[in-house]
Write a protein that holds these residues in place. Structure first.
Motif, PDB file in Angstrom:
ATOM      1  N   PHE A   1       6.800   9.114   6.053  1.00 19.14           N
ATOM      2  CA  PHE A   1       6.161   8.563   7.242  1.00 19.14           C
ATOM      3  C   PHE A   1       5.780   9.692   8.207  1.00 19.14           C
ATOM      4  O   PHE A   1       4.672   9.738   8.740  1.00 19.14           O
ATOM      5  CB  PHE A   1       7.110   7.569   7.908  1.00 19.14           C
TER       6      PHE A   1
ATOM      7  N   ILE B   1       2.014  10.828   9.510  1.00 23.56           N
ATOM      8  CA  ILE B   1       1.694  10.839  10.944  1.00 23.56           C
ATOM      9  C   ILE B   1       1.168  12.221  11.354  1.00 23.56           C
ATOM     10  O   ILE B   1       0.164  12.342  12.074  1.00 23.56           O
ATOM     11  CB  ILE B   1       2.937  10.468  11.788  1.00 23.56           C
TER      12      ILE B   1
ATOM     13  N   ILE C   1      -2.736   5.388  12.473  1.00 22.56           N
ATOM     14  CA  ILE C   1      -1.303   5.545  12.770  1.00 22.56           C
ATOM     15  C   ILE C   1      -0.639   4.175  12.894  1.00 22.56           C
ATOM     16  O   ILE C   1       0.464   3.947  12.387  1.00 22.56           O
ATOM     17  CB  ILE C   1      -1.104   6.382  14.045  1.00 22.56           C
ATOM     18  N   LEU C   2      -1.320   3.235  13.569  1.00 23.70           N
ATOM     19  CA  LEU C   2      -0.780   1.875  13.688  1.00 23.70           C
ATOM     20  C   LEU C   2      -0.680   1.212  12.306  1.00 23.70           C
ATOM     21  O   LEU C   2       0.280   0.480  12.034  1.00 23.70           O
ATOM     22  CB  LEU C   2      -1.664   1.041  14.620  1.00 23.70           C
TER      23      LEU C   2
ATOM     24  N   CYS D   1       2.370   2.447  10.684  1.00 22.46           N
ATOM     25  CA  CYS D   1       3.549   1.788  11.259  1.00 22.46           C
ATOM     26  C   CYS D   1       3.749   0.410  10.625  1.00 22.46           C
ATOM     27  O   CYS D   1       4.882   0.014  10.322  1.00 22.46           O
ATOM     28  CB  CYS D   1       3.392   1.649  12.769  1.00 22.46           C
ATOM     29  N   ASP D   2       2.649  -0.320  10.425  1.00 23.57           N
ATOM     30  CA  ASP D   2       2.733  -1.636   9.782  1.00 23.57           C
ATOM     31  C   ASP D   2       3.187  -1.501   8.334  1.00 23.57           C
ATOM     32  O   ASP D   2       3.964  -2.314   7.836  1.00 23.57           O
ATOM     33  CB  ASP D   2       1.376  -2.341   9.843  1.00 23.57           C
TER      34      ASP D   2
ATOM     35  N   LEU E   1       5.075   0.877   7.122  1.00 26.03           N
ATOM     36  CA  LEU E   1       6.503   1.189   7.153  1.00 26.03           C
ATOM     37  C   LEU E   1       7.319  -0.092   7.286  1.00 26.03           C
ATOM     38  O   LEU E   1       8.317  -0.285   6.592  1.00 26.03           O
ATOM     39  CB  LEU E   1       6.801   2.128   8.329  1.00 26.03           C
ATOM     40  N   ARG E   2       6.875  -0.983   8.183  1.00 27.55           N
ATOM     41  CA  ARG E   2       7.594  -2.243   8.426  1.00 27.55           C
ATOM     42  C   ARG E   2       7.466  -3.208   7.246  1.00 27.55           C
ATOM     43  O   ARG E   2       8.461  -3.796   6.807  1.00 27.55           O
ATOM     44  CB  ARG E   2       7.034  -2.897   9.691  1.00 27.55           C
TER      45      ARG E   2
ATOM     46  N   ASP F   1       8.936  -6.896  15.601  1.00 25.49           N
ATOM     47  CA  ASP F   1       8.258  -6.427  16.810  1.00 25.49           C
ATOM     48  C   ASP F   1       8.514  -7.384  17.974  1.00 25.49           C
ATOM     49  O   ASP F   1       8.458  -8.613  17.815  1.00 25.49           O
ATOM     50  CB  ASP F   1       6.751  -6.309  16.554  1.00 25.49           C
TER      51      ASP F   1
END
Length: 755
Positions: free
Chosen positions: A597, A601, A616-617, A620-621, A623-624, A637
């Protein structure tokens, strides 16, 4: 008073330390391991051919090789240089990449379900039944051109006969796979035919037919268009993708990375030069742009022997042809035993320049060249699966010894045994394999490694549910409970401090337990010196744990905690040496995810692209929603921008994710179906508007004799018998005429726009 020290005598050994002996395939016996250069060991391991998912057979081979490597480095203390190749150009890769490319292209160009598409898939199915399914049945049962459906019906009727099916599998071990593919495709054809008859011609329906019949349709497309696929990047892209997946799987299995990784495509110039020298040394010849190794000349030469591993297999035509690959030329070889060092590339195959014309490396030559580039004219250990012994490893040795003019390129050959799942051998070509990803959803990497440790590395492994839930699970529970108990006792003792209670706590029970540790350490070494006998070594550890548990339960407050700690330390060290370290196993998946990750980034941040924030967002999604789910981490979230971290069973998270995905797909499908229905409705309306209002009441748009005369606008004046239309009839046709005029205007406008 003496001023000299008294004489000192060299101690006499009570027992000799065992020497390491390994089962060497070159002798088929356990022979003493003697490296050529002190404690430095040159070790080359045959790596994967990357064209599909890694499976349990790979896990068996590479986890086992990792165990042997760890024993050599972490237990015996050898300085091992471990090299592994990746075969990234090969007949299987070329075929798979080409077929995937052609299928994807065909799919993207298909916009509707049509009779032509159905006919194409049906023709592919008929060819498949004739050429693949029929290979295993008797002559009288085989499909001939024109009677494929009748022959298929007969085959399906007797397929349930176990004895008949067994005979078919003897003739062709892939019969089951072929039959399943043919049945699945025919069912898809029938379903698509029904949808077409009901007017469903949607692109989704067409793609469903293509996807379900891909195993058969891709072969047909390849036969028809393979010469058009000339971009070598297509093969490289497939190989690079599956290489990445392979190393991801190895990391999850806690297999150490090789010290050096070699890839065939990186060594093509060296391969050409290697082949040239073999020719100049008199052991190879050129034919029709290809170069073949002369096994007869090599076998008859002084100081050389062909097929050192399996001389009895030199006449096995199936093994020889399997070693050459499905795309190899069947002409040009002087002997059936001769094998390709360099293959002339045919249309639809990648190529590199050479003195013999455009071509590509043969399979066997790659390992010889890459291992020689790293290690020179000799290596201590060469390893791989037993199925590679002949012809691959025998051919490797022959061409390498022909190049180096030596008679011993490899000193020790270590071959891991086959893996059988519930009694059946696994194979990619048979498509009966369990992927590593699938097996890790049921069992941990630690449990798999324990399972392989309880079996001899060079024997056939029978992997079964009962093995995992029985012996392996019991062993894991025993070890976990042991460490939990000892840790608790040590923590309690540390809390009380190093204060004497007036007793030395080294009575007869402690002396016996310490002697048991000494015996275990000796027996453990003997087991590993006996050709890495890990089942016996694991039994030694289990027995020591059992004795220690008995001691703990019998001594009460008189326990010697330091002795327990020493035993647990040794047991833990040996398990970690085997790759069973629990702390590392727990932490590494999380650390790798975090590291990956961070890398992504940083890459986006340094690129400073216009879409960096959005990308980047998205990371993040990912990763989740993807990366943390298999690790059992849920991120919820919240409105304040901070995520709520929850630890949940990976199985529950995966199930929830799949349910959410299924719901989204169902919603998307419903929306797409609604859009498609609206599109069909619109097309029907446009199709209706194709007819001009001047012609709508004239044949063939109405039955002959419906009307007798019309005005200039095409409105009927009289009926078929010449009678003038009534007021109501005139009013009705005028209304229909006005509606049609409007529809026709819309049709003309649409036609103009789409012209």
């Amino acid at each position: 008073m003496s001023v000299q020290q008294p004489p000192w005598s060299i101690p006499k050994k009570h027992t000799e330390e065992p020497v390491l002996r390994v089962y060497n395939s070159l002798t088929r016996t356990k022979t003493e391991f003697i490296p050529r250069n002190g404690r430095h060991v040159k070790w080359y391991n045959c790596g994967p051919t990357v064209y599909d998912s890694s499976h349990m057979g790979h896990a068996r081979n590479y986890v086992t090789q990792d165990i042997l490597r760890r024993i050599m480095t972490d237990y015996f203390g050898y300085d091992v240089h471990f090299v592994m190749n990746v075969t990234d150009i090969d007949d299987k890769i070329i075929e798979r990449a080409r077929q995937n490319h052609l299928l994807e292209t065909f799919r993207s160009q298909t916009e509707a379900l049509t009779a032509g598409l159905l006919s194409k898939v049906l023709d592919a199915w008929k060819t498949y039944v004739r050429t693949r399914v029929s290979k295993a049945v008797t002559e009288s049962e085989r499909a001939r051109e024109g009677n494929e459906e009748a022959a298929w019906l007969r085959i399906t009727e007797i397929y349930q006969n176990a004895e008949w099916k067994q005979e078919c599998l003897k003739r062709d071990e892939k019969f089951d796979m072929y039959f399943t593919s043919a049945r699945r495709t025919l069912d898809a054809i029938k379903a698509a035919q029904s949808r077409l008859e009901n007017g469903n011609t949607s692109v989704e329906t067409a793609h469903q037919l293509i996807d379900t019949s891909k195993d058969i349709l891709s072969l047909s497309l390849d036969a028809e268009h393979k010469s058009t696929v000339t971009d070598p990047a297509i093969s490289r892209k497939l190989a690079a993708y599956w290489e990445g997946k392979f190393f991801e799987d190895m990391a999850r299995l806690r297999v150490r990375d090789p010290d050096t990784v070699t890839r065939v495509t990186e060594y093509v110039p060296e391969i050409v030069a290697f082949v040239e020298r073999i020719i100049s040394n008199g052991f190879a010849y050129e034919a029709e742009g290809s170069v073949y190794f002369n096994t007869t000349a090599f076998g008859q030469s002084e100081n050389h022997d062909y097929a050192k591993l399996e001389p009895w297999s030199t006449g096995n035509r199936d093994l020889l042809e399997g070693g050459e690959g499905s795309l190899s030329s069947k002409t040009g070889r002087r002997s059936t035993a001769d094998f390709a060092l360099w293959k002339a590339s045919k249309p639809g195959e990648p190529s590199w320049p050479s003195p013999w014309g455009p071509g590509r490396p043969g399979w066997h030559i790659e390992c010889s060249v890459m291992a020689s580039a790293i290690f020179g004219d000799n290596m201590d250990i060469h390893s791989g699966g037993i199925d590679l012994a002949f012809p691959h490893h025998d051919n490797e040795m022959a061409q390498s010894e022909a190049y180096h003019n030596c008679n011993s390129w490899v000193n020790y050959f270590l071959h891991t045994g086959h893996l059988h799942i519930e009694g059946l051998k696994m194979s990619k070509s048979l498509k009966n394999f369990i992927t590593i990803e699938e097996i890790l959803e049921k069992f941990t990497a630690r449990q798999l490694r324990l399972a392989f440790l309880t079996q001899l590395w060079n024997a056939k492994v029978d992997f079964s549910e009962s093995l995992m839930t029985g012996e392996v699970r019991n062993l894991e529970v025993t070890l976990n409970n042991f460490f939990t108990t000892v840790k608790a006792l040590v923590n309690q003792a540390n809390g009380e401090g190093m204060v004497s209670d007036g007793y030395h706590h080294f009575e007869q029970p402690e002396q016996e337990l310490l002697y048991g540790l000494y015996q275990a350490q000796s027996a453990f070494r003997e087991a590993l010196c006996d050709s890495f006998n890990t089942p016996t070594a694991i039994d030694v550890v289990r027995d020591l744990v059992s004795k220690t548990n008995v001691y703990i339960n019998s001594r009460g407050k008189a326990l010697n905690v330091k002795l327990l700690e020493n035993i647990a330390q040794w047991v833990g060290d040996m398990l970690r040496m085997f790759g069973l370290g629990k702390r590392e196993e727990i932490l590494m998946p999380y650390l790798r995810t975090l590291s990956s990750f961070r890398d992504n980034i940083r890459r986006l941040a340094m690129a400073k692209g216009d879409t960096a924030l959005k990308d980047i967002l998205a990371l993040c999604d990912k990763l989740r929603d993807s990366d943390l789910v298999p690790l059992g981490v849920a991120l919820d979230d919240q409105e304040d921008g901070k995520a709520l971290v929850k630890l949940v069973s990976p199985a529950e998270l995966i199930k929830a994710r799949e349910e959410k995905r299924a719901l989204q797909e169902a919603k998307a499908f419903k929306k797409a179906a609604s859009v498609e229905a609206e599109r069909q409705k619109r097309l029907q309306k446009l199709e209706k508007g194709r007819v001009s209002p001047r012609d709508m009441f004239k044949p063939p748009n109405v039955p002959e004799g419906t009307y007798g005369s019309w005005n200039e606008e095409g409105l009927p004046i009289t009926d078929g018998e010449g009678k003038e239309l009534t007021k109501n009839q005139s009013k009705k046709v005028q209304k229909e005429h006005a509606n049609q005029a409007k529809l026709h205007e819309e049709f003309l406008a649409w036609q103009k726009t789409n012209a």
